[in-house]
Design an enzyme around this catalytic site. Structure first.
Site, PDB file in Angstrom:
ATOM      1  CE  LYS A 206      -1.899   2.702   2.910  1.00 14.47           C
ATOM      2  NZ  LYS A 206      -1.700   3.955   2.124  1.00 14.47           N
ATOM      3  N   GLY A 259       7.375   5.099   7.979  1.00 17.92           N
ATOM      4  CA  GLY A 259       6.573   6.313   8.099  1.00 17.92           C
ATOM      5  C   GLY A 259       6.781   6.966   9.443  1.00 17.92           C
ATOM      6  CB  SER A 260       4.738   9.380  11.300  1.00 23.77           C
ATOM      7  OG  SER A 260       3.525   8.678  11.387  1.00 23.77           O
ATOM      8  CB  THR A 261       7.695   7.928  15.623  1.00 25.16           C
ATOM      9  OG1 THR A 261       9.021   7.824  15.063  1.00 25.16           O
ATOM     10  CG2 THR A 261       7.696   7.296  17.001  1.00 25.16           C
ATOM     11  CD  GLU A 262       0.485  10.844  15.035  1.00 25.51           C
ATOM     12  OE1 GLU A 262       1.173  11.519  14.242  1.00 25.51           O
ATOM     13  OE2 GLU A 262      -0.702  11.071  15.283  1.00 25.51           O
ATOM     14  N   GLY A 264       3.653   4.363  13.428  1.00 29.89           N
ATOM     15  CA  GLY A 264       4.379   3.131  13.752  1.00 29.89           C
ATOM     16  C   GLY A 264       3.887   2.534  15.059  1.00 29.89           C
ATOM     17  CD  GLU A 281      13.321   3.784   8.019  1.00 27.47           C
ATOM     18  OE1 GLU A 281      13.428   4.676   8.893  1.00 27.47           O
ATOM     19  OE2 GLU A 281      13.214   4.024   6.809  1.00 27.47           O
ATOM     20  CB  CYS A 315      13.662   8.521   7.836  1.00 30.73           C
ATOM     21  SG  CYS A 315      14.570   7.451   6.730  1.00 30.73           S
ATOM     22  CD  GLU A 412      10.819  12.526  11.054  1.00 32.76           C
ATOM     23  OE1 GLU A 412       9.706  12.007  11.225  1.00 32.76           O
ATOM     24  OE2 GLU A 412      11.780  11.926  10.534  1.00 32.76           O
TER      25      GLU A 412
HETATM   26  P1  NAI Z   1       2.200   8.519   8.012  1.00 33.20           P
HETATM   27  O1  NAI Z   1       3.078   7.738   8.923  1.00 33.20           O
HETATM   28  O2  NAI Z   1       0.828   8.859   8.454  1.00 33.20           O
HETATM   29  O3  NAI Z   1       2.049   7.724   6.605  1.00 33.20           O
HETATM   30  C1  NAI Z   1       2.901   6.718   6.130  1.00 33.20           C
HETATM   31  C2  NAI Z   1       2.087   5.565   5.571  1.00 33.20           C
HETATM   32  O4  NAI Z   1       1.309   5.000   6.614  1.00 33.20           O
HETATM   33  C3  NAI Z   1       1.091   5.946   4.477  1.00 33.20           C
HETATM   34  O5  NAI Z   1       1.052   4.901   3.508  1.00 33.20           O
HETATM   35  C4  NAI Z   1      -0.228   5.996   5.222  1.00 33.20           C
HETATM   36  O6  NAI Z   1      -1.336   5.738   4.381  1.00 33.20           O
HETATM   37  C5  NAI Z   1      -0.052   4.886   6.233  1.00 33.20           C
HETATM   38  N1  NAI Z   1      -0.881   4.984   7.441  1.00 33.20           N
HETATM   39  C6  NAI Z   1      -1.288   6.111   8.093  1.00 33.20           C
HETATM   40  N2  NAI Z   1      -2.032   5.785   9.161  1.00 33.20           N
HETATM   41  C7  NAI Z   1      -2.105   4.431   9.205  1.00 33.20           C
HETATM   42  C8  NAI Z   1      -2.722   3.496  10.087  1.00 33.20           C
HETATM   43  N3  NAI Z   1      -3.432   3.889  11.143  1.00 33.20           N
HETATM   44  N4  NAI Z   1      -2.589   2.185   9.835  1.00 33.20           N
HETATM   45  C9  NAI Z   1      -1.859   1.752   8.770  1.00 33.20           C
HETATM   46  N5  NAI Z   1      -1.266   2.585   7.908  1.00 33.20           N
HETATM   47  C10 NAI Z   1      -1.372   3.915   8.121  1.00 33.20           C
HETATM   48  O7  NAI Z   1       2.986   9.833   7.597  1.00 33.20           O
HETATM   49  P2  NAI Z   1       2.376  11.253   7.158  1.00 33.20           P
HETATM   50  O8  NAI Z   1       1.159  11.566   7.933  1.00 33.20           O
HETATM   51  O9  NAI Z   1       2.258  11.253   5.702  1.00 33.20           O
HETATM   52  O10 NAI Z   1       3.550  12.233   7.600  1.00 33.20           O
HETATM   53  C11 NAI Z   1       3.601  12.715   8.929  1.00 33.20           C
HETATM   54  C12 NAI Z   1       5.006  12.817   9.432  1.00 33.20           C
HETATM   55  O11 NAI Z   1       5.544  11.514   9.474  1.00 33.20           O
HETATM   56  C13 NAI Z   1       5.984  13.596   8.584  1.00 33.20           C
HETATM   57  O12 NAI Z   1       5.937  14.960   8.854  1.00 33.20           O
HETATM   58  C14 NAI Z   1       7.279  12.977   9.014  1.00 33.20           C
HETATM   59  O13 NAI Z   1       7.723  13.577  10.204  1.00 33.20           O
HETATM   60  C15 NAI Z   1       6.939  11.548   9.287  1.00 33.20           C
HETATM   61  N6  NAI Z   1       7.280  10.657   8.161  1.00 33.20           N
HETATM   62  C16 NAI Z   1       8.411   9.915   8.257  1.00 33.20           C
HETATM   63  C17 NAI Z   1       8.805   9.125   7.208  1.00 33.20           C
HETATM   64  C18 NAI Z   1      10.050   8.300   7.272  1.00 33.20           C
HETATM   65  O14 NAI Z   1      10.584   7.920   6.243  1.00 33.20           O
HETATM   66  N7  NAI Z   1      10.515   7.955   8.437  1.00 33.20           N
HETATM   67  C19 NAI Z   1       8.064   9.086   5.940  1.00 33.20           C
HETATM   68  C20 NAI Z   1       6.852   9.868   5.954  1.00 33.20           C
HETATM   69  C21 NAI Z   1       6.509  10.632   7.028  1.00 33.20           C
END
Ligand code: NAI
Ligand code: MG
Length: 508
Positions: A206, A259-262, A264, A281, A315, A412
Site C-alpha cells: 500500500k 513512516g511516522s513514529t506516531e 508506527g 522504520e 528519515c 522531526e
Molecule cells: P504517516 O506515517 O501517516 O504515513 C505513512 C504511511 O502509513 C502511508 O502509507 C499511510 O497511508 C499509512 N498509514 C497512516 N495511518 C495508518 C494506520 N493507522 N494504519 C496503517 N497505515 C497507516 O505519515 P504522514 O502523515 O504522511 O507524515 C507525517 C510525518 O511523518 C511527517 O511529517 C514525518 O515527520 C513523518 N514521516 C516519516 C517518514 C520516514 O521515512 N521515516 C516518511 C513519511 C513521514
C-alpha cells in the site's frame, strides 16, 4: 480539472513544465487496484486526488480502497502463498523474475522519474540519479538472496551424537502487508517488496495516498516480469482505513512499515492482537557533528545537502547541526551560502535541486514548526518563509539561538529546516546528540580517527556516517535505535525478517 486549493496568480518563475505523453497516459488511467495480476475496480466509488505539489493542481485520481477491496487483496495473496506457486519455484526462477522486474524499471526509467517528480515534487534530475537506480539496486541485491538463504544442520547439546538428525530450516513468513510513505515512493516500494519476494512471500503493497503513481506503474510490469498471479498486489487508499485494515487482517502474517513514529506505534499495537511479525522504520532527528579540524569550505555544503536534499523529507535528514565553537560561525555562514543552490523550483525544471514539499498538509506542518521556533526565541539566519507560488514551496531555513527544549530541536520537522548549536567537548556533544527520543542516524565530520571512533561508539543510532552523509546501501542493514524503529531492513537481516525458523529433530 478541479483545483485542490484556490489558485492565486503569481509571476511565471514557478511554472511547471508540460508533462510527457507517457506521464499523461499514466495520469489519465482509470482508478483501479492491482490484484491477482489484474486491474480491478474498487467495490465502492471512493477516490483520492492525485496532486502535483509544484502547482497545487489535481492531475489524476486513484482508488481509496474499501474494506472489501483490502479483504480481496489479502485473500488473493493468502491463496497465492498457501498453494506454493511462488515459494516452491526454484530459487533461480524467483531470482530471474525479480531481476526482470528491475530490467523493466530500467527500461522505463525516464517515465518513472517524471512520475515521481510530478507526484512527490522532487526534482526530476534527482529522481533520475537517486530514486530510480536505487529502486533497481534493491531488487537486484535481494534477487541474489533467493538462492542463498540456507538452513543449518546442528547437533543437540543433550543427546548422544548420531541418535537424532536435527536441522534448522528457513521458510518464508507468509503474506506480507507493506505500507510505505511518500518521500521515496518507488524506492520504498522496491525496498519493501524485494526481500519478501526473494524469501518466497506474497504481498500486498500500500503506497502512501499522496504518492501512488509509481507503485501503480510498477504493477503494470508484474505479469510481464513473470510473477504468478497473486504474488504482488498493489492497493491504494488512506492509511487509517485501508492501511489499518491490512494491519489488523487475520490473513496477514507480517507487517512492514515505513513512516511516522506516531503511526508506527498504532501499527505495532494493531499488529499485536494477532502477534504478527512487524518491522518498523520510523522518524529521526539526526545529528551532524562537526569537529574543529575540518575544512569548513567542504563540510558546510555537505551539511546543507544533508538537510535540504529532498526538501528535508528524509528519515535520515541531518536536521541538527552541532558545530564546534571555534568553527560555528563559519559553518553557519557556509550552510547559509549553500542555500542558494537549494532555492526551490518546480520539480520538472531540469535545473531544480529542491522542489516543493509533498503536500499542503506537509507545508503547513513545516511552516508551523518554523513559527513555533520563532515564538520560542530562535533566530532565523536564512529562509523561514515560503516563496509566493501556488505550489508547496518552503525556502531552505537555518535557525540559531535554539534551546534543547524547543520543538524545532526535539521533533522531526521533515522539511528544509536546520537547527544549529555549538559545543566544546566530545562528551558534551555526544550527550546533546543523544538527547532525543530518536536514534536513526548521525554523521561525524573530522580527520581525527580517534575522535571519530570514540564518538561513533557513543552515538545511539542505527547508522553512523563518518565524513559522509545519507549513504544507504541495499547490502548494509538499516534501521533505528529507540523510537526510530524496530528491526532492520536491507542486507542479510533484511531478508531474514521475511522468514521463520523451523527446527526439525528426527530420532534415528
Ligand atoms: P504517516 O506515517 O501517516 O504515513 C505513512 C504511511 O502509513 C502511508 O502509507 C499511510 O497511508 C499509512 N498509514 C497512516 N495511518 C495508518 C494506520 N493507522 N494504519 C496503517 N497505515 C497507516 O505519515 P504522514 O502523515 O504522511 O507524515 C507525517 C510525518 O511523518 C511527517 O511529517 C514525518 O515527520 C513523518 N514521516 C516519516 C517518514 C520516514 O521515512 N521515516 C516518511 C513519511 C513521514
Ligand atoms: Mg499521517
Amino acid at each position: 480539472m478541479a483545483t485542490v486549493h484556490p489558485i492565486v496568480e503569481h509571476t511565471d518563475s514557478f511554472v511547471q513544465r508540460d508533462y510527457s505523453p507517457a506521464a499523461k497516459r499514466a495520469l489519465e488511467r482509470r482508478p483501479a487496484l492491482f490484484i491477482n495480476n489484474e486491474w480491478v475496480s474498487s467495490s465502492h466509488r471512493a477516490t483520492l486526488i492525485v496532486e502535483d505539489p509544484s502547482t497545487g493542481r489535481e492531475v489524476g485520481r486513484i482508488v481509496d480502497a474499501s474494506d472489501a477491496d483490502v479483504d480481496r487483496a489479502v485473500a488473493t495473496a493468502r491463496g497465492a502463498f498457501d498453494d506454493g506457486r511462488w515459494s516452491n519455484l526454484p530459487p533461480k526462477v524467483r531470482e530471474r523474475t525479480i531481476n526482470k522486474l528491475a530490467d523493466l524499471i530500467e527500461a522505463h526509467a525516464a517515465e518513472f522519474a517524471e512520475l515521481e517528480a510530478i507526484d512527490n515534487g522532487k526534482p526530476v534530475g534527482f529522481a533520475t540519479m537517486v530514486d530510480i537506480p536505487g529502486a533497481v539496486d534493491h531488487l537486484r541485491y535481494m534477487a541474489g538472496w533467493a538462492s542463498k538463504l540456507g538452513g543449518e544442520v546442528m547437533d543437540p547439546l543433550a543427546l548422544p551424537r548420531g541418535t537424532v538428525f536435527s536441522y534448522v530450516a528457513r521458510e518464508p513468513v507468509g503474506v506480507a502487508a507493506q505500507i510505505i510513505p511518500w518521500n521515496f515512493p518507488l524506492l520504498m516500494a522496491t525496498l519493501k517488496i524485494s526481500p519478501a519476494l526473494a524469501a518466497g512471500c506474497t504481498l500486498i503493497l500500500k503506497p502512501a495516498e499522496q504518492t501512488s503513481l509509481t507503485a501503480l506503474r510498477l504493477a503494470d510490469f508484474v505479469a510481464e516480469a513473470g510473477f504468478p498471479p497473486g504474488v504482488i498486489n498493489v492497493i491504494t487508499g488512506n492509511g487509517h482505513t485501508a492501511g489499518a485494515r491490512l494491519v489488523k487482517h487475520p490473513g496477514v502474517d507480517k507487517v512492514a512499515f515505513t513512516g511516522s513514529t506516531e503511526v508506527g506505534k498504532i501499527i505495532s499495537r494493531n499488529a499485536t492482537d494477532s502477534l504478527k511479525r512487524v518491522t518498523l522504520e520510523l522518524g529521526g532527528k539526526s545529528p551532524v557533528i562537526v569537529l574543529p579540524d575540518v575544512n569548513v569550505e567542504e563540510v558546510a555544503p555537505a551539511a546543507a545537502g544533508g538537510i535540504f536534499f529532498n526538501s528535508g523529507q528524509i528519515c535520515v535528514a541531518g536536521s541538527r547541526l552541532f558545530a564546534h565553537r571555534s568553527i560555528f560561525d563559519r559553518m553557519v555562514e557556509g550552510v547559509t551560502a549553500a542555500t542558494a543552490f537549494w532555492k526551490p523550483r518546480p520539480s520538472l525544471d531540469p535545473q531544480a535541486h529542491m522542489g516543493p514539499l509533498v503536500s499542503k498538509e506537509q507545508m503547513d506542518r513545516v511552516m508551523g514548526y518554523i513559527e513555533a521556533g520563532k515564538r520560542d526565541g530562535a533566530t532565523v539566519v536564512v529562509g523561514g518563509d515560503a516563496p509566493a507560488a501556488n505550489g508547496y514551496y518552503v525556502n531552505p531555513t537555518v535557525l540559531v539561538n535554539v534551546k534543547p527544549s524547543m520543538s524545532v530541536v526535539r521533533e522531526e520537522i521533515f522539511g528544509p529546516v536546520l537547527v544549529a548549536q555549538r559545543f566544546d567537548t566530545l562528551d558534551e556533544v555526544a550527550k546533546a546528540a543523544n538527547d532525543t527520543s530518536y536514534g536513526l542516524a548521525a554523521s561525524i565530520w573530522t580527520k581525527d580517527v580517534s575522535s571519530m571512533l570514540r564518538l561513533a561508539a557513543k552515538i545511539k543510532a542505527g547508522t553512523v556516517w563518518g565524513n559522509c552523509q545519507a549513504v544507504i546501501d541495499p547490502a548494509l542493514p538499516f534501521g533505528g535505535f529507540k523510537q526510530s524503529g524496530i528491526g532492520r531492513e536491507q542486507g542479510r537481516e533484511g531478508i531474514e525478517a521475511y522468514t521463520e525458523l523451523k527446527t526439525v529433530i528426527i530420532q534415528l
